[in-house]
Design an enzyme around this catalytic site. Structure first.
Site, PDB file in Angstrom:
ATOM      1  N   ARG A   1       2.984   4.625 -11.916  1.00  0.00           N
ATOM      2  CA  ARG A   1       1.620   4.475 -11.387  1.00  0.00           C
ATOM      3  C   ARG A   1       0.710   3.761 -12.388  1.00  0.00           C
ATOM      4  O   ARG A   1      -0.440   3.496 -12.084  1.00  0.00           O
ATOM      5  CB  ARG A   1       0.984   5.844 -11.140  1.00  0.00           C
ATOM      6  CG  ARG A   1       1.345   6.583  -9.859  1.00  0.00           C
ATOM      7  CD  ARG A   1       0.654   6.104  -8.636  1.00  0.00           C
ATOM      8  NE  ARG A   1       0.032   7.040  -7.726  1.00  0.00           N
ATOM      9  CZ  ARG A   1       0.647   7.803  -6.828  1.00  0.00           C
ATOM     10  NH1 ARG A   1       1.942   7.858  -6.764  1.00  0.00           N
ATOM     11  NH2 ARG A   1      -0.046   8.528  -5.985  1.00  0.00           N
TER      12      ARG A   1
ATOM     13  N   ARG B   1      -8.753   8.084  -4.636  1.00  0.00           N
ATOM     14  CA  ARG B   1      -7.352   7.667  -4.851  1.00  0.00           C
ATOM     15  C   ARG B   1      -7.218   6.146  -4.802  1.00  0.00           C
ATOM     16  O   ARG B   1      -6.461   5.553  -5.576  1.00  0.00           O
ATOM     17  CB  ARG B   1      -6.445   8.314  -3.795  1.00  0.00           C
ATOM     18  CG  ARG B   1      -6.234   9.795  -4.056  1.00  0.00           C
ATOM     19  CD  ARG B   1      -5.672  10.491  -2.833  1.00  0.00           C
ATOM     20  NE  ARG B   1      -4.284  10.149  -2.578  1.00  0.00           N
ATOM     21  CZ  ARG B   1      -3.689  10.341  -1.405  1.00  0.00           C
ATOM     22  NH1 ARG B   1      -4.358  10.848  -0.392  1.00  0.00           N
ATOM     23  NH2 ARG B   1      -2.432  10.019  -1.248  1.00  0.00           N
TER      24      ARG B   1
ATOM     25  N   ARG C   1      -3.998  11.244   8.608  1.00  0.00           N
ATOM     26  CA  ARG C   1      -2.646  11.801   8.419  1.00  0.00           C
ATOM     27  C   ARG C   1      -2.620  13.323   8.564  1.00  0.00           C
ATOM     28  O   ARG C   1      -3.463  14.030   8.029  1.00  0.00           O
ATOM     29  CB  ARG C   1      -2.149  11.406   7.024  1.00  0.00           C
ATOM     30  CG  ARG C   1      -0.731  11.850   6.739  1.00  0.00           C
ATOM     31  CD  ARG C   1      -0.119  11.039   5.654  1.00  0.00           C
ATOM     32  NE  ARG C   1      -0.745  11.222   4.343  1.00  0.00           N
ATOM     33  CZ  ARG C   1      -0.346  10.557   3.261  1.00  0.00           C
ATOM     34  NH1 ARG C   1       0.634   9.693   3.326  1.00  0.00           N
ATOM     35  NH2 ARG C   1      -0.953  10.756   2.110  1.00  0.00           N
TER      36      ARG C   1
ATOM     37  N   ARG D   1      -3.450  17.160   4.227  1.00  0.00           N
ATOM     38  CA  ARG D   1      -3.307  17.308   2.780  1.00  0.00           C
ATOM     39  C   ARG D   1      -4.696  17.315   2.153  1.00  0.00           C
ATOM     40  O   ARG D   1      -5.547  16.517   2.549  1.00  0.00           O
ATOM     41  CB  ARG D   1      -2.518  16.110   2.222  1.00  0.00           C
ATOM     42  CG  ARG D   1      -1.041  16.387   2.027  1.00  0.00           C
ATOM     43  CD  ARG D   1      -0.273  15.135   1.761  1.00  0.00           C
ATOM     44  NE  ARG D   1      -0.740  14.354   0.605  1.00  0.00           N
ATOM     45  CZ  ARG D   1      -0.103  13.306   0.114  1.00  0.00           C
ATOM     46  NH1 ARG D   1       1.024  12.904   0.666  1.00  0.00           N
ATOM     47  NH2 ARG D   1      -0.577  12.638  -0.923  1.00  0.00           N
TER      48      ARG D   1
ATOM     49  N   LYS E   1       4.844   3.761   1.739  1.00  0.00           N
ATOM     50  CA  LYS E   1       5.986   3.844   0.808  1.00  0.00           C
ATOM     51  C   LYS E   1       6.924   4.991   1.187  1.00  0.00           C
ATOM     52  O   LYS E   1       8.133   4.809   1.252  1.00  0.00           O
ATOM     53  CB  LYS E   1       5.506   4.065  -0.638  1.00  0.00           C
ATOM     54  CG  LYS E   1       4.629   2.974  -1.197  1.00  0.00           C
ATOM     55  CD  LYS E   1       4.335   3.211  -2.667  1.00  0.00           C
ATOM     56  CE  LYS E   1       3.613   4.504  -2.979  1.00  0.00           C
ATOM     57  NZ  LYS E   1       2.232   4.581  -2.476  1.00  0.00           N
TER      58      LYS E   1
HETATM   59  P1  AMP Z   1       1.424  10.549  -3.619  1.00  0.00           P
HETATM   60  O1  AMP Z   1       2.108  11.534  -2.735  1.00  0.00           O
HETATM   61  O2  AMP Z   1       2.359   9.574  -4.239  1.00  0.00           O
HETATM   62  O3  AMP Z   1       0.235   9.900  -2.962  1.00  0.00           O
HETATM   63  O4  AMP Z   1       0.838  11.404  -4.838  1.00  0.00           O
HETATM   64  C1  AMP Z   1      -0.067  12.444  -4.647  1.00  0.00           C
HETATM   65  C2  AMP Z   1      -0.741  12.796  -5.949  1.00  0.00           C
HETATM   66  O5  AMP Z   1       0.251  13.208  -6.903  1.00  0.00           O
HETATM   67  C3  AMP Z   1      -1.466  11.656  -6.614  1.00  0.00           C
HETATM   68  O6  AMP Z   1      -2.770  11.471  -6.120  1.00  0.00           O
HETATM   69  C4  AMP Z   1      -1.458  12.105  -8.063  1.00  0.00           C
HETATM   70  O7  AMP Z   1      -2.406  13.129  -8.274  1.00  0.00           O
HETATM   71  C5  AMP Z   1      -0.082  12.737  -8.206  1.00  0.00           C
HETATM   72  N1  AMP Z   1       0.921  11.743  -8.615  1.00  0.00           N
HETATM   73  C6  AMP Z   1       1.961  11.271  -7.877  1.00  0.00           C
HETATM   74  N2  AMP Z   1       2.680  10.396  -8.568  1.00  0.00           N
HETATM   75  C7  AMP Z   1       2.104  10.285  -9.780  1.00  0.00           C
HETATM   76  C8  AMP Z   1       2.385   9.525 -10.922  1.00  0.00           C
HETATM   77  N3  AMP Z   1       3.411   8.669 -10.984  1.00  0.00           N
HETATM   78  N4  AMP Z   1       1.564   9.672 -11.992  1.00  0.00           N
HETATM   79  C9  AMP Z   1       0.528  10.508 -11.960  1.00  0.00           C
HETATM   80  N5  AMP Z   1       0.196  11.258 -10.902  1.00  0.00           N
HETATM   81  C10 AMP Z   1       0.982  11.154  -9.805  1.00  0.00           C
END
Ligand code: AMP
Length: 293
Positions: A88, A170, A127, A159, A13
């Site tokens: 989400r 996740r 990654r 990360r 994404k």
């Molecule tokens: P991402 O970079 O989108 O994979 O997000 C990394 C982490 O940020 C996720 O594993 C969640 O802990 C938090 N996070 C990101 N977007 C959301 C969301 N819309 N709602 C809740 N937690 C989020």
């Protein structure tokens, strides 16, 4: 362009959102980036969410919604946006819907990046990110032994939530909380699925095509020729009469002909011996006639 990108962690994404942003000039709004930025700046919100993120869990809806509301309120988002990682779950989707109504900016489409689980795991666990410029690499496609950014030489890092055990968590969270959004947006007629594996450029082309394909409003949908003809034919068909004996035979025969026309090649070939038989019969008859003479 007002788009929501849906897909599991590691589905690409972020990468695709950056490309869309570069080409169409609408900002990528990534909830993950906004949260990571808060953590990096050590804000109160950042301190609250760090442990939740490191564990691969979702941050509470109100905190994320606050960040998204603030970001979408900025002038550059007035021309459109690419939402990456938000919503989400169903509650976030409903909150987003209300927010976009308020802003008068309804979603054009929801693009789902479809990727197999084993690819997701490989992408996430491999990654590596540059802390300076944010460029993302993967150990599987980097030159052997490389550990630094090819752009600025900074030491790449993994990360915390890309560690293997957190990746599993996740994906579990995605399945239970985010996947129901596929059904949700599908029912709203907004979902467009895109195959997310293959060369980056190919996936981008598919994304673009899906993003730009404008849905036709229901009132503008015209009945196709085929459907129109068959509808008329149905209407004009006279009431059925019991067929006469002759007509019945004719119908049967033409029915047979029609069937024969539809027969596949294999069946036509199977008929060949019958033709050879009749040729023999004709030859026999000829010989008999000659003898009689
Ligand atoms: P991402 O970079 O989108 O994979 O997000 C990394 C982490 O940020 C996720 O594993 C969640 O802990 C938090 N996070 C990101 N977007 C959301 C969301 N819309 N709602 C809740 N937690 C989020």
């Amino acid at each position: 362009m007002r788009i929501v990108l849906l897909g599991a962690p590691g589905s690409g994404k972020g990468t695709q959102a950056q490309r869309l942003q570069a080409k169409y000039g609408v900002p990528q709004v990534s909830s993950g980036d906004l949260l990571r930025d808060s953590v990096a700046r050590g804000t109160e919100l950042g301190r609250k969410v760090k442990s939740v993120m490191d564990a691969g869990q979702l941050v509470s809806d109100d905190l994320v919604l606050g960040l998204i509301r603030e970001r979408l309120g900025k002038p550059d988002a007035a021309r459109g946006f690419i939402l990456d990682g938000f919503p989400r779950n169903i509650d976030q989707a409903n909150a987003l819907n209300a927010l976009l109504k308020e802003l008068g900016q309804p979603i054009d489409a929801v693009l789902l990046l479809d990727v197999r689980r084993e690819t997701l795991v490989q992408r996430l666990a491999g990654r590596r990110t540059c802390p300076t410029c944010g460029t993302v690499y993967n150990v599987h496609s980097m030159p052997a032994g490389a550990t630094t950014c090819s752009k600025d030489g900074a030491q790449l890092y993994q990360r915390p939530d890309d560690k293997e055990d957190v990746v599993a968590k996740r994906l579990e969270v995605y399945q239970s909380q985010t996947q129901p959004l596929i059904d949700h947006y599908s029912k709203l007629g907004q979902l467009r699925a895109v195959a997310g594996e293959g060369a980056l450029e190919e996936v981008f082309e598919r994304m673009e095509a899906a993003a730009l394909a404008k849905p036709v409003p229901a009132e503008k949908v015209k009945v196709t020729m085929r459907t129109a003809r068959s509808t008329t034919a149905k209407k004009k068909a006279p009431a059925k009469k019991a067929p006469t004996k002759k007509a019945a035979t004719k119908t049967k025969a033409s029915g047979k002909k029609a069937k024969a026309r539809r027969r596949p090649v294999r069946k036509a070939a199977a008929k060949k011996p019958a033709r050879r038989k009749s040729v023999k019969r004709v030859a026999k008859r000829k010989t008999a006639r000659a003898r009689r003479r």
